[in-house]
Design a protein around this motif. Sequence first.
Motif, mmCIF file in Angstrom:
data_model
loop_
_atom_site.group_PDB
_atom_site.id
_atom_site.type_symbol
_atom_site.label_atom_id
_atom_site.label_comp_id
_atom_site.label_asym_id
_atom_site.label_seq_id
_atom_site.Cartn_x
_atom_site.Cartn_y
_atom_site.Cartn_z
ATOM 1 N N VAL A 72 0.721 5.793 -0.420
ATOM 2 C CA VAL A 72 0.037 7.056 -0.655
ATOM 3 C C VAL A 72 0.799 7.711 -1.799
ATOM 4 O O VAL A 72 2.018 7.912 -1.698
ATOM 5 C CB VAL A 72 0.045 7.946 0.606
ATOM 6 C CG1 VAL A 72 -0.600 9.287 0.311
ATOM 7 C CG2 VAL A 72 -0.664 7.232 1.755
ATOM 8 N N VAL A 74 -4.649 6.672 -1.811
ATOM 9 C CA VAL A 74 -4.121 5.440 -1.231
ATOM 10 C C VAL A 74 -4.315 4.332 -2.258
ATOM 11 O O VAL A 74 -5.446 4.032 -2.663
ATOM 12 C CB VAL A 74 -4.825 5.086 0.089
ATOM 13 C CG1 VAL A 74 -4.313 3.765 0.641
ATOM 14 C CG2 VAL A 74 -4.631 6.214 1.103
ATOM 15 N N THR A 90 0.853 -1.184 0.000
ATOM 16 C CA THR A 90 0.000 0.000 0.000
ATOM 17 C C THR A 90 0.888 1.232 0.000
ATOM 18 O O THR A 90 1.910 1.258 0.676
ATOM 19 C CB THR A 90 -0.917 0.014 1.235
ATOM 20 O OG1 THR A 90 -1.697 -1.184 1.239
ATOM 21 C CG2 THR A 90 -1.850 1.209 1.219
#
Length: 131
Positions: free
Chosen positions: A18, A81, A16
């Motif tokens: 940003v 995200v 993951t």
Amino acid sequence: MDARDFIKIGMSAERTLVVPTERTVGHFVPDMPMVYATPMMILEMEMASSDAIRAHLQPGWITVGTEVDIRHLGASLVGAVVRVTGKVTAVERRVIRFEVEAFEGERKIGDGRHARGLVNVEMFTKRLGAK
């Protein structure tokens, strides 16, 4: 070394991030939108695929990306995200094949296939030194 001895279909990993400015098209190409760049999405897909199997590799062995067949389906802005997955779909003697996907929330923003080759670091380094 035969990857079929220790890599299994279904092994997977997820990453993951940003989306930072430094991973946008506009960062690399003037006058382009500040959206998540396709090569950066592919990088995360490759890294997720590597993550899925790294712990199962024998000492002195790594995998390197050898093939990508990716679709970038939707734009993501700075600050979004993004979740990327890599899942083993086939294991050959020295090639591991993956299904990869990228999502922003529930929206799929990318998918495709990726392959990684099993490489002995010492032999690889010797071959590079001979060039």
